[in-house]
Each structure stands twice: as structure tokens, then as C-alpha cells.
Design a protein around this motif. Structure first.
Motif, PDB file in Angstrom:
ATOM      1  N   SER A   1      -9.026   3.284   3.651  1.00 51.50           N
ATOM      2  CA  SER A   1      -7.578   3.362   3.837  1.00 51.50           C
ATOM      3  C   SER A   1      -6.758   3.077   2.573  1.00 51.50           C
TER       4      SER A   1
ATOM      5  N   ARG B   1      -8.624   7.294  -1.400  1.00 53.87           N
ATOM      6  CA  ARG B   1      -8.543   5.994  -0.736  1.00 53.87           C
ATOM      7  C   ARG B   1      -7.682   5.033  -1.535  1.00 53.87           C
TER       8      ARG B   1
ATOM      9  N   GLN C   1     -10.997   6.897   9.576  1.00 50.14           N
ATOM     10  CA  GLN C   1     -10.780   8.069   8.721  1.00 50.14           C
ATOM     11  C   GLN C   1     -12.084   8.824   8.478  1.00 50.14           C
TER      12      GLN C   1
END
Ligand code: NCD
Length: 334
Positions: free
Chosen positions: A179, A144, A237
Motif C-alpha cells: 500500500s 507501492r 492489492q
């Protein structure tokens, strides 16, 4: 994990590209300017310059990717480098080889650059710390943590559409928590002096104390996209989520999906971006993804030029002037 000292040499020139964190604004601008000059190359009928002829670049992907891997591969080929693609399924790590052994073996084959993607944050830094002096490492996404070439191609897309950053309202919508793209974008936007950076997400998809990243936080999409000049949508995700963070995708789309109707709340000339892969009907409606405001496919196009720029700068090579290019010559910076 700033990586700042690792990333530049003693003259401040790019050596590895691991994260936007710790870099100077001037370096980001240099990458974008260099990428602009490569846009001409990719539009030529012969899409090649000889800048990295004789260099060997390894795409080392421990995590699935289509767009990023292929655009890195095309970028390397357009710079005339030899490219090797190594995917995790076929690699020796599944047989127990350590990352360090993988690196040493590839160095023994005289490779000059590693483009690394891995599900664990810090993998590209690890490679950079242990790489031989002539080797450059480019982070193609680590956990991440960071995805700096994606952020730079997004910045180039914004700059080409909006001319600059200082008066812009940029909003990033979706799964900020998982993200790496959002983290790198937020740093780049702040470094480039964006007028306002907003994030819109449900509480469960935001990092704790998200404001400390340098953003205004919204939990309501309609409030968050009001008067925005740039809207960046992110995918949920799932592969990085532990446990259920959302009631359902249907419910998510109802609350956070970008529809044509909601887009009317943004500035009239707003652009809609997405790093891909897009999930139609989950974070974005097809009408918007394929609509007049969408620049999603342009991002892919600029991605090749930005990756060419990062690779050539890290190898201390820059695109020659057109006359020199015709003569097949190449010029080194500095
Ligand atoms: C992103 C990534 O891999 O982090 N995609 C990409 O590089 N184009 C975003 C994502 O997977 O959602």
C-alpha cells in the motif's frame, strides 16, 4: 527517493507534490487549510474559481483509476484549468514511446502540470526531474511507494472529525505491504504528531521491520482496534502480490474483516475510513461501510478540495477572499 529538494522551490513553496517524505509539517497544514477554503467553493451552485484559468493540466494515468482520476479532473475544472485525460490504453507508450518522449511531447503542447499515476515506484519523480522549469508534477500514486494527495485528504478528514492529531490513536488495517496509501498516511500522521499510529496485518502483508516506519505492529485485529479513534481499512492489492500470500479471502475476512461487532472495541466516536475501492465482505462488512461511523464518502468529497489546494499551491495561486472572488479577481501568494 526523498524528493524533498525537488518538491519545494528556493522559498520553501510547493513546486511538485511527489511524496510526504521530506516535507515540513507547516506545508501539510497549509495544504489542509487551503483545502478547507475550497470546501466552500465546491458547495456553491457555481462550483468554479478562476485561479488556474489559461493553465493546461494533463492527467497522465498509466494505471487504472476511477476515484483519483475523476477527482483530479473535477479539481482542475473547478479551478478553471483546461484538462486533458490520457490513459495508458490509448497512449503512445504502448507503441514503444519512452516516458521522456511522452513528457517532451506534452511540454511542446504547452502543458503546465502533469498528474501522474504509474505502477512503477519513482515515475512521478522521474517526470519532476526532467520537467521544464514552469511545469509542476503531482504524484497520483506510484507503485507501492507514495500517494500523497490521498494521505492529505485522509488527514483533512481526520482533522475535520477529530479537531487535531496529538491525542489520537489511528490504526491502519490490511495490506500494508503493497500500500502506497499506508506509507504516505504513516508519514503524514507522524509528521502531524498523531498520538499513536498502529498497523494491523498478517505477517505476509507487512513490510520487514515495519516498526521502523514509526508504527506499533499488531497481528490481531481485536487487539489492534481497541480504543482506536480512527480506523483506516485497506483493500487486498492482489495486482501487486506475487504468489499467494493468503489462504483465502473468506479466511482473511474471518481474521481481519471489520464487522460491527469488532467495531464496538474501538472508541465510541471512532471513525472508519477507506481510500477505496472497497471490497465488501473481504476487508469490511457492508454494515460498517454504510454505517454511522463510516466517513468513506466524505473522504471522496474532501479529495476534490485537497487536490484543488495542491494544484493551486503548486501553481503559486491561492483562493481569493470572498469579496475578491465576487469581483472575479485572483490573488497570488507572496
Ligand atoms: C488506492 C490506490 O490506488 O493506491 N486507491 C485510491 O487511490 N483511491 C488504494 C487501492 O487501490 O487500494
Amino acid at each position: 527517493m526523498s524528493g524533498a529538494n525537488l518538491q519545494v522551490d528556493e522559498n520553501g513553496r510547493l513546486r511538485h507534490f511527489l511524496t510526504v517524505e521530506g516535507l515540513h509539517r507547516g506545508l501539510l497544514v497549509e495544504i489542509m487549510d487551503t483545502a478547507e477554503s475550497f470546501l466552500g467553493v465546491v458547495e456553491q451552485s457555481v462550483k468554479k474559481v478562476p485561479l488556474l484559468r489559461g493553465k493546461t493540466i494533463v492527467n497522465l494515468f498509466f494505471e487504472a483509476s476511477t476515484r483519483t482520476r475523476t477527482t483530479f479532473e473535477l479539481a482542475a475544472k473547478r479551478l478553471s484549468a483546461d484538462v486533458l485525460n490520457i490513459n495508458v490504453d490509448a497512449s503512445a507508450t504502448v507503441k514503444g514511446e519512452t516516458l521522456l518522449d511522452t513528457l517532451r511531447n506534452l511540454e511542446a503542447m504547452h502543458c503546465d502540470m502533469f498528474v501522474v499515476r504509474h505502477a512503477d515506484s519513482g515515475t512521478a519523480h522521474f517526470f519532476a526531474r526532467h520537467a521544464a522549469p514552469h511545469v509542476s508534477v503531482i504524484n497520483a500514486g506510484d507503485g507501492r511507494h507514495a500517494h500523497p494527495t490521498q494521505a492529505l485528504l485522509d488527514m483533512l478528514t481526520i482533522r475535520r472529525h477529530k479537531g487535531g492529531f496529538d491525542r489520537l490513536r489511528v490504526v491502519i488495517v490490511g495490506d500494508i505491504l503493497h500500500s502506497r496509501v499506508a506509507r504516505s498516511q504513516i508519514r503524514a500522521l507522524n509528521l502531524l504528531g498523531a498520538g499513536e499510529v498502529r498497523v494491523v496485518a498478517p505477517h505476509t502483508l507487512l513490510p520487514v521491520r515495519a516498526e521502523t516506519l514509526g508504527v506499533r505492529v499488531f497481528h490481531d485485529l481485536e487487539a489492534g482496534i481497541r480504543d482506536a479513534d480512527v480506523i483506516i481499512m485497506l483493500r487486498l492489492q492482489h495486482e501487486r502480490m506475487r504468489g499467494a500470500l493468503l489462504p483465502s479471502e473468506h479466511e482473511y475476512f474471518r481474521l481481519f474483516g471489520l464487522t460491527a461487532e469488532r467495531l464496538t472495541l474501538a472508541a465510541p466516536e471512532a471513525i472508519v475510513m477507506h481510500p477505496g475501492p472497497i471490497n465488501r465482505g473481504v476487508e469490511i462488512d457492508s454494515q460498517v461501510a454504510d454505517g454511522a461511523h463510516s466517513v468513506i464518502l466524505e473522504q471522496v468529497h474532501y479529495g476534490i478540495a485537497v487536490r484543488m489546494a495542491v494544484m493551486s499551491l503548486a501553481m503559486h495561486r491561492r483562493i481569493p477572499a470572498p469579496e475578491a472572488r465576487e469581483a472575479g479577481a485572483e490573488r497570488e501568494i507572496g
